[in-house]
Scaffold this active site. Structure first.
Site, PDB file in Angstrom:
ATOM      1  N   GLU A  50       0.732  -1.155  -0.050  1.00  0.00           N
ATOM      2  CA  GLU A  50       0.030  -0.019  -0.062  1.00  0.00           C
ATOM      3  C   GLU A  50       0.995   1.138   0.042  1.00  0.00           C
ATOM      4  OE1 GLU A  50       1.203  -1.028   4.193  1.00  0.00           O
ATOM      5  OE2 GLU A  50       0.106  -2.025   2.538  1.00  0.00           O
ATOM      6  N   ASP A  51       2.096   1.212   0.721  1.00  0.00           N
ATOM      7  CA  ASP A  51       2.838   2.457   0.488  1.00  0.00           C
ATOM      8  C   ASP A  51       3.341   2.653  -0.739  1.00  0.00           C
ATOM      9  OD1 ASP A  51       4.234  -0.273   0.895  1.00  0.00           O
ATOM     10  OD2 ASP A  51       6.075   0.695   1.803  1.00  0.00           O
TER      11      ASP A  51
END
Length: 123
Positions: free
Chosen positions: A36-37
């Site tokens: 997700e980062d």
């Protein structure tokens, strides 16, 4: 790249992440429960055409008593490489930009004598 758990960014990017970013990328993040980062960094770099600004302290945090982290597992890095390659395919190019710019806090408490630690005594 900036880890989202330790980042400051405008809430508008959460809107873009949830509703504008291609669904295929969110599906890949859900599939791996990872990346997700990376997805957020791709999105912000795609929108702004700017690299991230790294803001750090001068020393790395060490935690000898902490449990083993995800990043020590070899499959963690393999999944992240797969995510990057997949995100490049979805975007059609590599939006992440290289930078060497870094901002260090001038008020960070460095290792100096206790009576000299504060730069401004009345703050």
């Amino acid at each position: 790249m900036i880890l989202t758990g330790a980042a400051f960014y405008h809430k508008y990017y959460n809107y873009l992440y949830s509703l504008v970013m291609p669904q295929a990328i969110r599906d890949k993040v859900d599939e791996f429960m990872n990346c997700e980062d990376i997805a957020m960094n791709f999105l912000v770099s795609h929108i702004t055409r700017q690299p991230p600004v790294k803001v750090t302290s001068r020393w790395t945090f060490r935690c000898p008593g902490c449990p083993v982290s995800l990043s020590e597992d070899e499959t963690h890095f393999q999944e992240r490489h797969k995510c990057i390659n997949f995100f490049v395919k979805v975007y059609g190019y590599m939006p992440l930009l290289n930078t060497q710019f870094r901002v260090d806090s001038v008020l960070f408490k460095t290792r100096i004598p206790h009576d000299k630690q504060k730069c401004f005594k009345f703050i």
